[in-house]
Write a protein that holds these residues in place. Sequence first.
Motif, short mmCIF file in Angstrom:
data_model
loop_
_atom_site.label_atom_id
_atom_site.label_comp_id
_atom_site.label_asym_id
_atom_site.label_seq_id
_atom_site.Cartn_x
_atom_site.Cartn_y
_atom_site.Cartn_z
N GLY A 1 -4.20 8.66 -5.45
CA GLY A 1 -3.97 9.42 -6.67
C GLY A 1 -3.01 8.67 -7.57
O GLY A 1 -3.22 7.49 -7.86
N PRO A 2 -1.92 9.30 -7.99
CA PRO A 2 -1.03 8.68 -8.97
C PRO A 2 -0.06 7.65 -8.38
O PRO A 2 0.66 7.01 -9.14
CB PRO A 2 -0.25 9.87 -9.55
CG PRO A 2 -0.30 10.89 -8.47
CD PRO A 2 -1.56 10.70 -7.71
N VAL A 3 -0.01 7.48 -7.08
CA VAL A 3 0.98 6.56 -6.53
C VAL A 3 0.33 5.29 -5.98
O VAL A 3 -0.84 5.28 -5.59
CB VAL A 3 1.83 7.21 -5.40
CG1 VAL A 3 2.57 8.42 -5.93
CG2 VAL A 3 0.98 7.56 -4.20
N PHE A 4 1.12 4.21 -6.00
CA PHE A 4 0.75 2.98 -5.31
C PHE A 4 1.55 2.99 -4.01
O PHE A 4 2.79 3.01 -4.04
CB PHE A 4 1.14 1.76 -6.13
CG PHE A 4 0.29 1.56 -7.36
CD1 PHE A 4 -0.91 0.88 -7.28
CD2 PHE A 4 0.68 2.06 -8.59
CE1 PHE A 4 -1.71 0.71 -8.40
CE2 PHE A 4 -0.10 1.89 -9.71
CZ PHE A 4 -1.30 1.20 -9.61
N GLN B 1 -3.93 2.59 -4.09
CA GLN B 1 -3.71 3.83 -4.82
C GLN B 1 -4.04 5.06 -3.99
O GLN B 1 -5.05 5.12 -3.30
CB GLN B 1 -4.60 3.88 -6.06
CG GLN B 1 -4.18 2.92 -7.14
CD GLN B 1 -5.18 2.95 -8.27
OE1 GLN B 1 -5.20 3.86 -9.08
NE2 GLN B 1 -6.04 1.96 -8.29
N GLU C 1 -0.36 4.67 4.85
CA GLU C 1 -1.03 3.38 5.00
C GLU C 1 -2.25 3.32 4.09
O GLU C 1 -2.99 4.30 3.98
CB GLU C 1 -1.47 3.22 6.46
CG GLU C 1 -1.90 1.83 6.81
CD GLU C 1 -2.34 1.71 8.26
OE1 GLU C 1 -2.54 2.74 8.91
OE2 GLU C 1 -2.49 0.57 8.71
N ARG C 2 -2.44 2.21 3.44
CA ARG C 2 -3.61 1.98 2.59
C ARG C 2 -3.96 0.50 2.63
O ARG C 2 -3.12 -0.34 2.96
CB ARG C 2 -3.32 2.36 1.14
CG ARG C 2 -3.36 3.84 0.89
CD ARG C 2 -4.73 4.24 0.41
NE ARG C 2 -4.99 5.63 0.75
CZ ARG C 2 -5.89 6.39 0.13
NH1 ARG C 2 -6.58 5.90 -0.87
NH2 ARG C 2 -6.10 7.62 0.51
N GLY D 1 0.90 -6.19 -2.66
CA GLY D 1 2.25 -5.70 -2.36
C GLY D 1 3.09 -5.50 -3.60
O GLY D 1 4.26 -5.11 -3.51
N LEU D 2 2.54 -5.81 -4.76
CA LEU D 2 3.33 -5.83 -6.00
C LEU D 2 2.96 -4.69 -6.95
O LEU D 2 3.48 -4.62 -8.06
CB LEU D 2 3.10 -7.16 -6.74
CG LEU D 2 3.17 -8.42 -5.90
CD1 LEU D 2 2.72 -9.63 -6.71
CD2 LEU D 2 4.59 -8.64 -5.40
N GLY D 3 2.05 -3.83 -6.55
CA GLY D 3 1.62 -2.76 -7.45
C GLY D 3 0.66 -3.23 -8.52
O GLY D 3 0.55 -2.62 -9.57
N MET D 4 -0.04 -4.34 -8.26
CA MET D 4 -0.94 -4.88 -9.28
C MET D 4 -2.41 -4.88 -8.86
O MET D 4 -3.28 -4.85 -9.72
CB MET D 4 -0.55 -6.32 -9.60
CG MET D 4 0.76 -6.46 -10.31
SD MET D 4 1.11 -8.22 -10.60
CE MET D 4 2.81 -8.14 -11.15
N CYS D 5 -2.70 -4.97 -7.58
CA CYS D 5 -4.09 -5.17 -7.19
C CYS D 5 -4.88 -3.88 -7.18
O CYS D 5 -6.10 -3.90 -7.19
CB CYS D 5 -4.19 -5.86 -5.84
SG CYS D 5 -3.94 -4.77 -4.42
N GLY D 6 -4.20 -2.74 -7.13
CA GLY D 6 -4.86 -1.45 -7.26
C GLY D 6 -5.39 -0.85 -5.97
O GLY D 6 -5.71 0.33 -5.92
N HIS D 7 -5.46 -1.65 -4.90
CA HIS D 7 -6.13 -1.18 -3.70
C HIS D 7 -5.43 -0.01 -3.02
O HIS D 7 -6.07 0.81 -2.39
CB HIS D 7 -6.29 -2.32 -2.70
CG HIS D 7 -7.34 -3.30 -3.09
ND1 HIS D 7 -8.59 -3.30 -2.54
CD2 HIS D 7 -7.35 -4.28 -4.01
CE1 HIS D 7 -9.32 -4.25 -3.08
NE2 HIS D 7 -8.58 -4.87 -3.99
#
Lengths: 367, 299
Positions: free
Chosen positions: B274-277, B272, B258-259, B264-270
Amino acid sequence: MVARQDFPYLLEALIRRGCQLMGPTLRRGDLVYGPLHGVEDLPRGWRDWQAPGSFRLQPREDQALFGYGVGQHSWKSFLFPPRQLLWQARRTRGGFEFMPREEDHPRYAFIGVHPCDLTAIQVQDKVFLEGAYVDPTYGQRRLGAFIVAVNCGHACGTGFCASMGAGPRAAPGFDLALTEVVSPNGPHYFLVEAGTEEGGAVLGEIPHRPAAPEEWQAAEDRIKQAENQMGRFVQTRGLKELLYRNYEHPRWDDVASRCLTCGNCTWVCPTCFCHTMEDVTDLTGEIAQRWRRLDVCFSVNYSYLHGGSVRVSPRSRYRQWLTHKLATWVDQFGCFGCVGCGRCITWCPVGIDLTEEVRAIGESENP
Amino acid sequence: MKTGDRGPETGNMEMSLDALIHPAAAQPMAPRQFLVQNVRRETPDTFTLTLARPNPEEGLIFAPGQFNMLYAFGVGEAPISISGDPDRPHLLVHTIREVGNVTRALCHQKPGRAIGVRGPFGAFWPVAEAQGNDVLVVAGGLGLAPLRPAIYYLLSRRAAYGSVEIIYGARTPQDLLYRRELERWRGRFDLRVHVTVDAAPSDWKTNVGVVTALLPRARLDPFHTVAFLCGPGVMMRFTVRELLNLGLKEDRIFVSLERHMKCGLGMCGHCQLGPVFVCKDGPVFRYDRVKDWLDRREV
């Protein structure tokens, strides 16, 4: 080769194609990208002076049109607007219905894109266009954009584009690339290279002739000079692994003692893409809008999860930013998130230099 | 069993179903409207919303473990995992805990009102790849919600799997989700369900303690078991440690993370880590792909 006096024809050719020209202008003594109406809007005869935490414009001895490096703005404000309405809706009896909004996707021509910024646009392409989802606004603006790149004749005071592979010569991706050759009393001309068919067509519409070998050489010398002037360097070989190995390095505490977590570095960064959503209503509560706006990984809210934020300490927030640029970005998108433009160094109010932070961590492993 | 070389992030299933389970690809930013059919209180602060598409022809096909972005008009949007039956895509079920403005507004919707849905998003439990194996489901608290679709999937294809065990823990008996369903599952002969709570009144007849204490009771063949875990970070950490002690390989353990998420699209950056969204590479991860990042603080 295009002579200086024929340069306005380039802008006219682009305007004829329906492009909205965007380029460097002087506004209140600062270098900002904005609408260009003609060649007279360009900051002729100025150059930048940059150092950690410091930016000045100084007069040049010559009348160069593109004799300055990068300022605080980058082209991302046009392709990925810092604040943007995604949709709006009106409450109805059963739920809500979307309301039309004016979608403005101008066809931009970017005049004077530095090589680092061209690379930065390509880095953002991977985020907004090349994943499972495509950002429609970015896509429309990006695909329509005509890019006139400018190879650098001098190095920015804080730049390190050469070590990031992003300058001082523009890599493919431009429509036209210029190298400006100018001296106080000598000839003033542009070496022009077409990178796309459309670039070639535009070049065909303006007076030009094949460059003489010495003209070509003069342009090459200027790019070489920029490369040689560059005072900063990042060792990119093994960089990702270096940072992955050093998540608990004492240098993060050191930099955290200086960092104000203001986020300036992210605002000026040409690749930073993080954003947040704002849901708002009008006073009646009957009309709701969703806005997208730039966000900053240095804020505590950025990582907020119910119960608290993930990254509370300034140390962890600086570490997130730097390791994202230089390590995790590589795993996410297959390239660095840094193009070496040096803006984060220049515009940091306390002059934190990421090349120094990286070097300190590297040297602690190999004293 | 191919979880060794193909996790949920890159699985075959995802490839073939991509168009079906990512309908948001065309209009990723705008929510679609679903009507609230029913709101059911699970615990004092947790509610299960059943949503129906206004046009019943159009369902929302999803895979177990995926999530939606739910929008309360004028208030905002939150990522909520889907907790309904993947074989009944005309009904969309979400279990939501009231923890902020958006989740509060979602929990207090009345039947007949519309809420916005974007999704489904994310990687899912490798239920198809797990066929022929024993499956161990370990959930803590609200973590049972994203696992329930996987349980439905397993139970409706029960013959395709070996033994299936569910271990579920919550703080108190009042905090248990889906209590009637748990009772029903306990009554089945082809399923073993262990429930535990951290603290209980004297009339609580079963286990008290953490979920890891129940792991030895599961009849595990570590070489033929796939484990699905979802719960608080500390619970997952200790559960993984126990499972590894019991001989399970890291590539047979799946966790749901959970983050903070905005797009939800892998664009907003929140989201992250480490290396994964977490939104697009997860929320379901094969443990060995994220293990280096789970134990680091403030990443």
